[in-house]
Structure formats: structure tokens, C-alpha cells
Motif scaffolding. Sequence first.
Motif, PDB file in Angstrom:
ATOM      1  N   UNK A 204       0.397  -1.491  -0.176  1.00 21.54           N
ATOM      2  CA  UNK A 204      -0.154   0.357   0.066  1.00 21.54           C
ATOM      3  C   UNK A 204       0.853   1.197   0.262  1.00 21.54           C
ATOM      4  N   UNK A 205       2.008   1.015   1.103  1.00 24.70           N
ATOM      5  CA  UNK A 205       2.494   2.110   0.699  1.00 24.70           C
ATOM      6  C   UNK A 205       2.734   3.104  -0.334  1.00 24.70           C
ATOM      7  N   UNK A 206       3.625   2.467  -1.184  1.00 21.72           N
ATOM      8  CA  UNK A 206       3.900   3.254  -3.138  1.00 21.72           C
ATOM      9  C   UNK A 206       2.627   3.452  -3.390  1.00 21.72           C
ATOM     10  N   UNK A 207       1.910   3.668  -2.937  1.00 20.72           N
ATOM     11  CA  UNK A 207       0.287   3.812  -4.094  1.00 20.72           C
ATOM     12  C   UNK A 207      -0.627   4.450  -3.350  1.00 20.72           C
ATOM     13  N   UNK A 208      -0.629   4.278  -1.960  1.00 20.81           N
ATOM     14  CA  UNK A 208      -1.635   4.851  -1.496  1.00 20.81           C
ATOM     15  C   UNK A 208      -1.257   5.893  -0.323  1.00 20.81           C
ATOM     16  N   UNK A 224      10.557  -1.040   2.429  1.00 23.88           N
ATOM     17  CA  UNK A 224      11.295  -0.178   2.139  1.00 23.88           C
ATOM     18  C   UNK A 224      11.645  -0.922   0.780  1.00 23.88           C
ATOM     19  N   UNK A 225      11.838  -2.591   0.833  1.00 26.04           N
ATOM     20  CA  UNK A 225      12.405  -2.614  -0.590  1.00 26.04           C
ATOM     21  C   UNK A 225      11.198  -2.794  -2.342  1.00 26.04           C
ATOM     22  N   UNK A 226      10.269  -2.792  -1.618  1.00 24.87           N
ATOM     23  CA  UNK A 226       8.719  -2.454  -1.755  1.00 24.87           C
ATOM     24  C   UNK A 226       8.033  -0.603  -2.396  1.00 24.87           C
ATOM     25  N   UNK A 227       9.632   0.124  -2.046  1.00 29.19           N
ATOM     26  CA  UNK A 227       9.066   1.391  -2.375  1.00 29.19           C
ATOM     27  C   UNK A 227      10.069   2.513  -3.101  1.00 29.19           C
ATOM     28  N   UNK A 228      10.805   1.745  -3.414  1.00 29.07           N
ATOM     29  CA  UNK A 228      12.286   2.314  -3.984  1.00 29.07           C
ATOM     30  C   UNK A 228      13.235   2.147  -3.336  1.00 29.07           C
ATOM     31  N   UNK A 301       1.715   9.227  -8.393  1.00 32.95           N
ATOM     32  CA  UNK A 301       1.651   8.148  -8.700  1.00 32.95           C
ATOM     33  C   UNK A 301       0.911   7.000  -8.734  1.00 32.95           C
ATOM     34  N   UNK A 302       0.214   6.771  -7.401  1.00 35.38           N
ATOM     35  CA  UNK A 302      -0.830   6.657  -7.493  1.00 35.38           C
ATOM     36  C   UNK A 302      -1.690   6.492  -8.895  1.00 35.38           C
ATOM     37  N   UNK A 378      -0.632 -16.212 -13.096  1.00 35.16           N
ATOM     38  CA  UNK A 378       0.547 -14.619 -13.478  1.00 35.16           C
ATOM     39  C   UNK A 378       0.107 -13.431 -12.681  1.00 35.16           C
ATOM     40  N   UNK A 379       1.139 -12.752 -12.273  1.00 33.75           N
ATOM     41  CA  UNK A 379       0.794 -11.806 -11.563  1.00 33.75           C
ATOM     42  C   UNK A 379       1.899 -10.094 -12.354  1.00 33.75           C
ATOM     43  N   UNK A 380       0.944  -9.522 -12.741  1.00 34.28           N
ATOM     44  CA  UNK A 380       1.451  -8.382 -13.165  1.00 34.28           C
ATOM     45  C   UNK A 380       1.842  -7.244 -12.243  1.00 34.28           C
ATOM     46  N   UNK A 381       2.668  -6.688 -12.180  1.00 33.75           N
ATOM     47  CA  UNK A 381       2.801  -5.023 -10.915  1.00 33.75           C
ATOM     48  C   UNK A 381       2.964  -3.752 -11.634  1.00 33.75           C
ATOM     49  N   UNK A 382       3.107  -2.997 -11.447  1.00 32.58           N
ATOM     50  CA  UNK A 382       3.337  -1.736 -12.081  1.00 32.58           C
ATOM     51  C   UNK A 382       3.969  -0.726 -10.655  1.00 32.58           C
ATOM     52  N   UNK A 383       5.062   0.324 -11.444  1.00 37.96           N
ATOM     53  CA  UNK A 383       5.571   1.217 -10.923  1.00 37.96           C
ATOM     54  C   UNK A 383       5.658   2.204 -11.834  1.00 37.96           C
ATOM     55  N   UNK A 384       6.006   3.514 -10.103  1.00 35.58           N
ATOM     56  CA  UNK A 384       5.987   4.798 -11.874  1.00 35.58           C
ATOM     57  C   UNK A 384       6.695   4.848 -12.611  1.00 35.58           C
ATOM     58  N   UNK A 385       7.396   4.306 -13.316  1.00 37.04           N
ATOM     59  CA  UNK A 385       8.978   4.198 -14.501  1.00 37.04           C
ATOM     60  C   UNK A 385       7.638   2.571 -15.625  1.00 37.04           C
ATOM     61  N   UNK A 386       6.763   2.479 -15.431  1.00 37.04           N
ATOM     62  CA  UNK A 386       6.033   1.350 -16.141  1.00 37.04           C
ATOM     63  C   UNK A 386       5.370   2.391 -16.966  1.00 37.04           C
TER      64      UNK A 386
END
Length: 406
Positions: A204-208, A224-228, A301-302, A378-386
Motif C-alpha cells: 500500500x505505502x507506495x500507492x496510497x 522499504x524494498x517495495x517502495x524504491x 504516482x498512484x 501469473x501476476x504483473x505489477x506496476x511502478x511509476x517507471x512503467x
Amino acid sequence: MTLDIDQIRKDFPILDQQVYNKPLIYLDSAASSQKPLAVLKKEEQLHLEYYGNIHRGAHYLADQATNDFEAVRDKVAGFIHAGSREEIIFTKGTTESINLVAFSFGEAFIQAGDEIIVSEMEHHANIVPWQMMVERKGARIVKLPFADDGRLEVEKLDELINAKTKLIAVAHVSNTLGTINPVKEIITKAHAQGVKVMVDGAQAVKHIPVDVQELDADFYVFSAHKMYGPNGVGVLYGRKALLEQMPPYQGGGEMISEVTFEKTSFNELPYKFEAGTPHITGVIAFGVAIDYLLQLGVAEVASYENQLLEYATQKMEQIEGMRIFGTQKAKSGVITFNIDGIHPFDLGTMLDKMGIAVRTGRLCADPVMDHYQQAATIRISFAVYNTFDEIDRFIEALERLSVMLG
Ligand code: PMP
């Protein structure tokens, strides 16, 4: 402010490479996000200029490192709007944060016959530590189910909560279904009955934007590793009044105030829960990751990631035999799916050979897989760089592979 994604991508040199002679498309940020240069440079700078063990106050380097380390505690407190810095405990990740709460809360507050409610959509990290604790204490776990569309059946709490219930453990955002759970509503219901709530905020913390005081959460945990940020660093936010009543999780240096062979007195918060030398470099670099995210704007970002999510979902739904698990409107970050008649491992392997990094398997969430009777997904997931272009190329690959493998 609109985000300049091309510029942002320059901050992540790892993305600019070919794998198997194909441009890399990284769609696995829910497992771990990539780190911007500023984070990597901070780690290097620390090692080159002022690395020393913290809190020992012995010399210049140690003092510099201590100041920076403790400044990150303030930064994290601000980032999630904690009431005080004493409520921020550094751990090695979400998993360790949950183990800490399960152990120490269990020791302080759980008796034989008590109950803990755990949602059916939890990551194993938010199931197994509770199982270990209830086993030890003679308590039991009660499941809060989710519906087939990925909605947590929050209304069932009215039946599930009773006088024996002590705590609810729930994800803010599911790592498989992407569902954003109504944690505020859950916490309000729980508190009305004197039940505590631990929120797993790893996804959540990276998105909300998170405000633990507004949520009124008792515990909030993330990595921390899921939020850059660096891997090996996690956070436990805990309400001070609770942390004060909980015994330490591990013993060692740093967490004591005085030690004799007869008796040890423990240090004050937050140090009581931070035995031994922490991941000094990681925590300090994590501060830079938070700055990076704040500078982009968590809400911006969200919003961008949601556009990616909606765009990809729409396109994927047009592929024959596509089944997406978790179709809530309040959704963030991930799309978990299968295509009829195609084994997810075959699809994942072929995507990898085309340069597209996805996650395959049971996603550390066996109960979710069992709910849908899937051996794997299968899972795809996004970050700001996609980018939208990456999604187009992913969809093209899916279309080709579904014909080839189907
Ligand atoms: N909870 C959730 C919702 C997660 O997605 C993860 C990581 N996949 C974890 C807990 C565990 O986090 P870590 O491996 O960083 O301890």
C-alpha cells in the motif's frame, strides 16, 4: 503536476538493458521495486565517507551515521503521520515486523481460548506468524473471507468479533487481488469492540498516502524494498501505549538499559525493539527513497499507476480465455490472471524469454489460490517507471503466446 516518465526512467538505470536480446520490461515491482540512482548513491556515499556503527557515540563517523539514521526515523514518522518517532521501529522487512507484533503482542495480551481474525487474502507473512503465536498460546485463528470478485466481506466481522477476539490482521492492499481494503471501516468496527488491528501495508505505502492516526491503526507494517528503497529494511509502526506494554522480541545490544547476570532492564521506545546493529546503510538510503517518492507525489504516482492498471486490464480482458482474479474498483498495483488451457509457468517462461519479467506461482498466498482452485497464476505489477508502451508490448506478447500455447 504531470509526471515525466521518460525522465523518471533515467533515474533507474537497471531498466535500460536487454535481456535475451530483448528490451527489459519489468512488471514485477510488487515483489520488489527497482531503486533510483539517488538511493544507490546514498549507500555508496555512506560507505565512502561516514560509515560507523550507530548509537555508540564514540567518534565523528558514528555520530554522523547516527544523526542520519535517526533523521530517517523522523522522516518515516512524518511519511505515515505517526504521532511520535518512538512509534517507529526499524526491522528487516514486513515479515519481521509482523513476527515482532505476533510474538510481543501475543506475550502481552493473548490468553488460551482467545481469537485472532485474519483475512483470507493475506500473504503468508501475515498468516504464519499468527499461527505460530496461537499454537504457543492455545488461542485460535478465525478467517475473514473474501468474495469471488476480491472484495473482503467486512460485514462478516459483525458475526466474527466476539468477547474472545483480540486482534484483526489485514492487508491494506492485497498482493494477489490488488484489492484496497476498507481498513478504516475495519478499524472502527474493531475498536468499537475493544479489538486491536494490525494493517499489512507492504503493497500500500507506495500507492496510497497513509495516515496511521487518521486510520487509527494500532500497528502498520511495510518494507522499504517495495517502495524504491533498499531490501533488508522494514518498518513497524505501533501505538505507543501498546508498544510500552509489549515485551521485547529479541534480546541483545541496543535494546537494554542495564545488564547484570541477575537482571536486565530494557531500553525505552523505540530501542527496546531494535536489538543489535541494524541495517544502517539501508535505513539511511531508505530516507532518500522516501524523499524520492514524496518529490514525485504519492497521489500523483498512484493516479498514474491506476491509469496503467485500467489500461492493461481493459486490453487483457479482450484476450480469449482470460481470467483476472480480483476485479474490485478499489484496486491498486497488481493484476493476477490465468489464460484457460495455458499453464502459467509455460506462459511466464516464454514471457521471460521475450524480456518481460512477471511473477508466476502461488504468490505467497496459498489460501487465495485455493479460493479460486488455481495451482498457480501469473501476476504483473506496476511502478511509476512503467509505460503504456510497455503494456502494449506485454499485450502483444500475450496475444502471440496465447495462440502459440493455447
Ligand atoms: N505482505 C504483503 C502484502 C506482501 O506483498 C509482502 C511481500 N511480497 C510481504 C507481506 C512480505 O514482505 P517482505 O518479504 O518484504 O518481508
